[in-house]
Every structure is written in structure tokens, then in C-alpha cells.
Scaffold this active site. Structure first.
Site, PDB file in Angstrom:
ATOM      1  N   ARG A   1      17.539   0.939  11.816  1.00  0.00           N
ATOM      2  CA  ARG A   1      16.062  -0.084  11.195  1.00  0.00           C
ATOM      3  C   ARG A   1      16.082  -0.114  12.999  1.00  0.00           C
ATOM      4  NH1 ARG A   1      14.298  -4.428  13.500  1.00  0.00           N
ATOM      5  NH2 ARG A   1      12.291  -5.298  11.785  1.00  0.00           N
TER       6      ARG A   1
ATOM      7  N   GLU B   1     -14.840  -6.644   1.904  1.00  0.00           N
ATOM      8  CA  GLU B   1     -14.426  -6.640   0.488  1.00  0.00           C
ATOM      9  C   GLU B   1     -13.605  -7.381  -0.035  1.00  0.00           C
ATOM     10  OE1 GLU B   1     -11.822  -2.405   0.874  1.00  0.00           O
ATOM     11  OE2 GLU B   1     -10.785  -3.114   2.522  1.00  0.00           O
TER      12      GLU B   1
ATOM     13  N   LYS C   1      -4.809   3.143   3.676  1.00  0.00           N
ATOM     14  CA  LYS C   1      -4.385   2.387   2.283  1.00  0.00           C
ATOM     15  C   LYS C   1      -3.138   1.987   2.747  1.00  0.00           C
ATOM     16  CE  LYS C   1      -4.923   2.041  -2.917  1.00  0.00           C
ATOM     17  NZ  LYS C   1      -5.398   1.075  -2.819  1.00  0.00           N
TER      18      LYS C   1
ATOM     19  N   LEU D   1     -11.216  -0.497   3.302  1.00  0.00           N
ATOM     20  CA  LEU D   1     -10.989   0.909   2.141  1.00  0.00           C
ATOM     21  C   LEU D   1     -11.554   0.947   1.519  1.00  0.00           C
ATOM     22  CD1 LEU D   1      -8.065   2.004   1.723  1.00  0.00           C
ATOM     23  CD2 LEU D   1      -8.750   1.561  -0.671  1.00  0.00           C
TER      24      LEU D   1
ATOM     25  N   TYR E   1       0.284   4.290  -0.043  1.00  0.00           N
ATOM     26  CA  TYR E   1       0.177   4.399  -1.298  1.00  0.00           C
ATOM     27  C   TYR E   1      -1.702   4.667  -1.897  1.00  0.00           C
ATOM     28  CZ  TYR E   1      -2.750   0.120  -1.495  1.00  0.00           C
ATOM     29  OH  TYR E   1      -3.344  -1.130  -1.533  1.00  0.00           O
TER      30      TYR E   1
HETATM   31  N1  PDD Z   1      -6.459  -0.938  -4.389  1.00  0.00           N
HETATM   32  N2  PDD Z   1     -10.553  -2.162  -1.490  1.00  0.00           N
HETATM   33  C1  PDD Z   1      -9.141  -2.547  -0.540  1.00  0.00           C
HETATM   34  C2  PDD Z   1      -8.497  -3.481   0.058  1.00  0.00           C
HETATM   35  C3  PDD Z   1      -8.063  -2.496  -2.545  1.00  0.00           C
HETATM   36  O1  PDD Z   1      -6.476  -2.268  -2.602  1.00  0.00           O
HETATM   37  C4  PDD Z   1      -8.755  -1.341  -3.104  1.00  0.00           C
HETATM   38  C5  PDD Z   1      -8.064  -0.775  -4.429  1.00  0.00           C
HETATM   39  C6  PDD Z   1      -9.840  -0.679  -3.092  1.00  0.00           C
HETATM   40  C7  PDD Z   1     -10.792   0.331  -4.012  1.00  0.00           C
HETATM   41  O2  PDD Z   1     -10.116   1.424  -3.859  1.00  0.00           O
HETATM   42  P1  PDD Z   1     -10.460   1.803  -5.532  1.00  0.00           P
HETATM   43  O3  PDD Z   1     -11.510   2.098  -5.926  1.00  0.00           O
HETATM   44  O4  PDD Z   1     -10.200   3.380  -4.905  1.00  0.00           O
HETATM   45  O5  PDD Z   1      -9.268   1.914  -6.610  1.00  0.00           O
HETATM   46  C8  PDD Z   1     -10.877  -1.351  -2.392  1.00  0.00           C
HETATM   47  C9  PDD Z   1      -5.072  -0.313  -5.920  1.00  0.00           C
HETATM   48  C10 PDD Z   1      -6.395  -0.340  -6.905  1.00  0.00           C
HETATM   49  C11 PDD Z   1      -4.332  -1.940  -5.636  1.00  0.00           C
HETATM   50  O6  PDD Z   1      -3.928  -1.826  -4.555  1.00  0.00           O
HETATM   51  O7  PDD Z   1      -3.837  -1.970  -6.580  1.00  0.00           O
END
Ligand code: PDD
Length: 277
Positions: free
Chosen positions: A100, A179, A146, A203, A33
């Protein structure tokens, strides 16, 4: 203004948007995603997000039905149709609908879902700051993808809420911090901006990368003990932008209120990318 969805290129009201129960995104989290946003009605860093989506897709050997250029056109169209002043766009591509079985389906058509909602401003959180707790990093070994496999993130976020905090930071047994549950981490030590290095344990956020470019922040491993001694900490993401952390595991960071460096980085970020909101 309507909340809308787009399924495989077809636009419809959000409440009418349905995906099959045997979609592999639902059954296996066999999907990746992206989260996009607009500033003043224009998509922010859309190419960077689409590049990361492409990397995630390649990493799980998923060939989508749409090119990056076609996805960008659909995103533009979604922004135009929803016409929120500031929009949050969620895009998921799954391996599609198939009986599945854990083997990769030979003929499934990937499912593309885009949803558009009004973006909630991160301004209140910048005023108050947030409290976080640290949790053992039990996520899988490829946090750089992601992936929609976010169960551990969901559990960690809820553990934080139950502990009276706002978010959780994933921490290895040796104290290395990676993170937050949906955002990257920066700390300020003796005037220096530091963020954990990109790699399989986190990420690489589009927001993080922009802030590293803007500020020349150092990328190096960060330990939990350093967090507690830091002058400031903040979290970054597309939706939160840069939100100060005022406490970690119940211990105040600096004076326990949002600090000047987080505010300055936020100002620099929006001045550069958001038309100075
Ligand atoms: N997620 N780390 C994780 C685990 C994340 O899910 C996200 C962002 C980030 C920051 O990435 P970016 O700056 O590209 O948004 C770091 C999105 C916003 C979400 O899951 O809603």
C-alpha cells in the site's frame, strides 16, 4: 443457473472468487468499471461499453493485460457459461496488487474481475415510477470517468432511501442538475426532450447516448427549477433502461404518475436494441 466470476481470465463460481486485500481497487478505489447486460442472451452495446472502459483506463493511465477484443471474448464466454435468460455483467479493472503506497506501483499486474448475475427486470419500476430527491453534488471533478470511487453516490442513494425516495439527483449550488446516482436524466418540457450535456460533471451513459441518437433530444444544462416544472422526467441506465420519475423532493412531477413520453422512449429503445421486449 450458476452465478459465476472470472478473475484475470479464469472462470470460477462467484462464491469462490477472491481478490487480495492489497488490491488497489480495494485500498484506493484505483480501478474503473463497466456494467453490461444481455437482451435475449446477446450482449447489448458491448463495443460502446468497451470503448468507454478504454477511455476510463486511459484517463487513469492504467494499461490492462487484456485487449478490448480479448475482453469481449471473455464477456461472451461468461454469458455462455452462466446462461441466464437475461444477464447483468459487472467488469472491474484495478491497478492490481501492490504494497500500500499512493505512488503508482512499478510492477503490479492489473486485476480483471467479471461477475455475472441474473438481471432483475426494470418492468415494475416502469409501472410505478420512482421518487427522487436532489442532493448537493459532492462528487469529484471527473464524473465522466467510470471510476469505482462511488462513496458519495452510495451516501446520496442512502439519503434518498431514508427520505422515502428511490434515488437522488446530483445538483450544483447554482441549481444545475447533472444525473442520478447510477443513471442519466431526461426531462420533457413542452414536448421537447432535454438531457444535461456530456462533460466532466456526468457519466455519458451508453443508454443516454442511444436515446439521444434515437430521439434527437437536446443536450443542454438543466436547472432544478425546471425539473419541478417539467411535464415528465425519466432516468436511464443499462439496467434500468428508462424509468419515470414521479416526484422530486416530495413534489409531484406532472400528475405524479409515469407519463406517456417516458413509456414511448422506452418502447422505441427496446424496439431498436432489445428485439422489442
Ligand atoms: N451505472 N451515470 C452514472 C453515475 C452511472 O453509474 C451510470 C450507470 C449511468 C448510466 O450509464 P449506462 O447507460 O452506460 O449504464 C450514468 C451502472 C449501471 C452501475 O453502476 O450499476
Amino acid at each position: 443457473m450458476p452465478e459465476i466470476a472470472c478473475i484475470n481470465g479464469e472462470f470460477l463460481p462467484l462464491e469462490q472468487a477472491l481478490v487480495h486485500v492489497e488490491d488497489r481497487g480495494f485500498q484506493f478505489a484505483d480501478a474503473v468499471y463497466e456494467v453490461f447486460r444481455t437482451y435475449h442472451g446477446k450482449l447489448f452495446a458491448v463495443r460502446e461499453h468497451l470503448q468507454r472502459l478504454d477511455r476510463s483506463l486511459r484517463a487513469i493511465a492504467l494499461q490492462p493485460a487484456f485487449t478490448s477484443a480479448q475482453l469481449e471474448t471473455l464477456l461472451d464466454e461468461a454469458v455462455r457459461r452462466a446462461s441466464f435468460p437475461e444477464a447483468l455483467l459487472y467488469m472491474q479493472i484495478s491497478r492490481g496488487q501492490a504494497r500500500r503506497h499512493r505512488g503508482l506501483p512499478a510492477h503490479a499486474q492489473p486485476t480483471l474481475v467479471i461477475t455475472v448475475r441474473q438481471l432483475e427486470s426494470s418492468a415494475p419500476l416502469r409501472q410505478t415510477g420512482v421518487k427522487v430527491i436532489t442532493v448537493p453534488d459532492q462528487r469529484w471533478a471527473r464524473c465522466d470517468i467510470k471510476s469505482v470511487a462511488l462513496l458519495v453516490n452510495v451516501l446520496a442513494y442512502n439519503a434518498a432511501r431514508q427520505a422515502g425516495a428511490d434515488d437522488a439527483l446530483f445538483c450544483d449550488a447554482d441549481g444545475t442538475v447533472h444525473e442520478a446516482t447510477a443513471g442519466n436524466l431526461f426531462i420533457v418540457v413542452a414536448g421537447k426532450l432535454i438531457t444535461p450535456p456530456a462533460g466532466p460533471k456526468l457519466l455519458a451513459g451508453v443508454t443516454r447516448d442511444k436515446i439521444v441518437q434515437l430521439t434527437g433530444a437536446t443536450e443542454r444544462p438543466v436547472k432544478r427549477a425546471e425539473l419541478l416544472a417539467a411535464d415528465e422526467i425519466f432516468l436511464t441506465s443499462t439496467t434500468a433502461e428508462a424509468v419515470p420519475v414521479i416526484a422530486v423532493d416530495g413534489q409531484p412531477i406532472g400528475p405524479g404518475r409515469p407519463g406517456p413520453r417516458a413509456a414511448a422512449v422506452y418502447e422505441q429503445f427496446v424496439r431498436t436494441y432489445a428485439g422489442g421486449q
